[in-house]
Design a protein around this motif. Structure first.
Motif, PDB file in Angstrom:
ATOM      1  N   LEU A  93      75.417  67.147  43.077  1.00 47.32           N
ATOM      2  CA  LEU A  93      74.121  67.422  43.683  1.00 47.32           C
ATOM      3  C   LEU A  93      73.095  66.443  43.117  1.00 47.32           C
ATOM      4  N   ILE A  94      72.435  65.696  44.019  1.00 46.65           N
ATOM      5  CA  ILE A  94      71.436  64.709  43.617  1.00 46.65           C
ATOM      6  C   ILE A  94      70.172  64.892  44.459  1.00 46.65           C
ATOM      7  N   PRO A  95      69.050  64.316  44.032  1.00 48.37           N
ATOM      8  CA  PRO A  95      67.858  64.316  44.903  1.00 48.37           C
ATOM      9  C   PRO A  95      68.149  63.520  46.169  1.00 48.37           C
ATOM     10  N   GLY A 108      60.231  74.000  40.838  1.00 48.66           N
ATOM     11  CA  GLY A 108      59.011  73.794  41.584  1.00 48.66           C
ATOM     12  C   GLY A 108      58.994  72.537  42.424  1.00 48.66           C
ATOM     13  N   ASP A 109      60.003  71.660  42.262  1.00 46.94           N
ATOM     14  CA  ASP A 109      60.082  70.452  43.086  1.00 46.94           C
ATOM     15  C   ASP A 109      60.378  70.790  44.535  1.00 46.94           C
ATOM     16  N   ASN A 110      59.987  69.886  45.426  1.00 46.82           N
ATOM     17  CA  ASN A 110      60.420  70.000  46.812  1.00 46.82           C
ATOM     18  C   ASN A 110      61.940  69.952  46.858  1.00 46.82           C
ATOM     19  N   ALA A 111      62.524  70.827  47.643  1.00 50.16           N
ATOM     20  CA  ALA A 111      63.982  70.937  47.704  1.00 50.16           C
ATOM     21  C   ALA A 111      64.546  69.933  48.702  1.00 50.16           C
ATOM     22  N   ASP A 112      64.539  68.654  48.295  1.00 51.01           N
ATOM     23  CA  ASP A 112      65.165  67.580  49.058  1.00 51.01           C
ATOM     24  C   ASP A 112      66.421  67.191  48.294  1.00 51.01           C
ATOM     25  N   LYS A 150      62.973  69.759  52.505  1.00 49.55           N
ATOM     26  CA  LYS A 150      61.930  70.785  52.552  1.00 49.55           C
ATOM     27  C   LYS A 150      62.536  72.190  52.479  1.00 49.55           C
ATOM     28  N   GLY A 151      63.663  72.291  51.787  1.00 45.97           N
ATOM     29  CA  GLY A 151      64.321  73.581  51.616  1.00 45.97           C
ATOM     30  C   GLY A 151      65.196  74.015  52.760  1.00 45.97           C
ATOM     31  N   ARG A 152      65.185  73.271  53.863  1.00 36.29           N
ATOM     32  CA  ARG A 152      66.025  73.608  55.014  1.00 36.29           C
ATOM     33  C   ARG A 152      67.361  72.892  54.906  1.00 36.29           C
TER      34      ARG A 152
END
Length: 387
Positions: free
Chosen positions: A53-55, A350-354, A371-373
């Protein structure tokens, strides 16, 4: 609100955290722990055993509304396909105009960026284009950056290229000052993204601006620095004085035969010479034309930049050049986010979930979140653009 619990992935933030569970909800990273036990409605659990799992990848240069045109009207390239970006794991991109600011417009590019944002990815823009004086939306580079939320800087401004407007040191310094002030007033990077062409003047114009004005070196981010060995050497020297550089992942056999260095190889060389991963980024030049000129400057061929080239460069960094995954993540995501001032490129609370999930064996992309989607799950698109 949908919640996703990603269990058992090898997590890089970009530093390695080892095997972790990650909880995503409301567009944010809600929790990271070695063993999360969550019992909530609307929870979707993803078994990520054997995955990394990476950004999400951050692309500093994509021609999302199309580019090209160097070979006449039939050589104008198409707009970026949203689905292609998702499949490539690019969750954040920055758009620019290129040579053509006549039939291509900032208005159309901004509208395309807004559409991409509504579809579920993160898109930003540079105002201006190759030429000076800069074309803008509001009549001012500073106003564009300050008043248009998607606008983060100006670019791609061409130097050392026969297609540029042959800018002077004073013109470039004034442009950088406008971008800097716009960035300061809006809390943005106000970066000047520079297209560096094949001329042997290389970065001399940028060096003059930095040495003869008050503009700091960090205001500039030059791209195409893997065009040939001489330019790569100039780029490495630029980083030694505090600058950052960008390499172009999209290429073709003709460019390689002429001396272009593949982006992953260029990064590996720079790392060996002491350049920090934090000073380097890789962009795709997606949907730009890849023009081939003869020795007279006449166009003899045209190909298309590929949004998937960033992921391919990431794979090559790790699998072919033995670069640590954390450094590859830095170059392909984190560095661009920091240099361009974007809320992306890391995985912390708290980071954007990208996020991008990769198969640990070959680093192929399995799932993508923005964006969490969940936009792609187990290589199956979950969201598609309407056209």
């Amino acid at each position: 609100m949908s919640l996703f619990l990603i269990k058992g992935a090898q997590v890089y933030v970009p530093e390695s955290l080892g095997r972790m569970d990650v909880l995503v909800g409301g567009g944010k990273v809600l929790a990271i722990d070695a063993q999360l036990a969550v019992d909530m409605p609307n929870l979707h659990t993803i078994d990520a055993t054997g995955q990394v799992l990476i950004p999400g990848f951050v692309d500093p240069l994509a021609h999302i509304s199309g580019g090209g045109g160097e070979g006449g009207f039939t050589s104008r390239t198409p707009a970026l396909n949203f689905d292609d970006a998702v499949k490539a794991g690019v969750t954040t991109m920055v758009a620019a105009l290129g040579t053509d600011a006549i039939t291509r417009s900032l208005e159309d590019m901004l509208a395309t960026a807004k559409a991409i944002n509504e579809y579920g990815l993160n898109a930003y823009i540079y105002t201006g284009n190759y030429h000076l004086p800069a074309v803008t939306l509001t009549g001012s580079v500073s106003k564009d950056i300050m008043l248009i939320s998607e606008c983060i800087g100006v670019g791609e401004v061409a130097i050392s290229d026969h297609r540029s407007s042959q800018p002077t040191m004073q013109q470039l310094a004034e442009l950088a000052a406008q971008a800097r002030v716009g960035g300061m007033l809006s809390g943005k990077a106000g970066v000047v993204f520079i297209h560096v062409g094949p001329s042997d003047t290389h970065l001399s114009l940028l060096q003059s601006v930095v040495s003869e004005s008050d503009i700091p070196i960090a205001q500039f981010h030059p791209t195409h620095m893997n065009r040939d060995q001489a330019l790569l050497d100039a780029g490495i020297a630029w980083t030694q004085t505090g600058g950052s550089i960008d390499f172009t992942a999209s290429t073709n056999e003709h460019f390689i035969a002429e001396g272009e260095i593949p982006a992953a190889q260029a990064v590996a060389i720079a790392l060996e010479q002491g350049v920090a991963a934090e000073q380097m980024t890789i962009s795709t030049d997606a949907n730009a034309s890849l023009p081939v000129f003869d020795d007279k400057g006449d166009l003899i061929g045209l190909e298309l930049g590929d949004i998937a080239s960033l992921h391919e460069a990431f794979q090559q960094l790790v699998l072919e050049h033995n670069v640590d995954i954390s450094h590859a993540v830095q170059v392909c995501s984190t560095s661009a986010a920091k240099i361009l001032g974007l809320p992306a490129g890391s995985i912390t609370l708290g980071d954007n979930a990208d996020l991008v999930l990769l198969d640990q064996r070959d680093l192929s992309i399995t799932s993508v979140f923005a964006k969490g989607r969940c936009l792609m799950l187990n290589q199956q698109l979950q969201v598609k653009a309407p056209f």
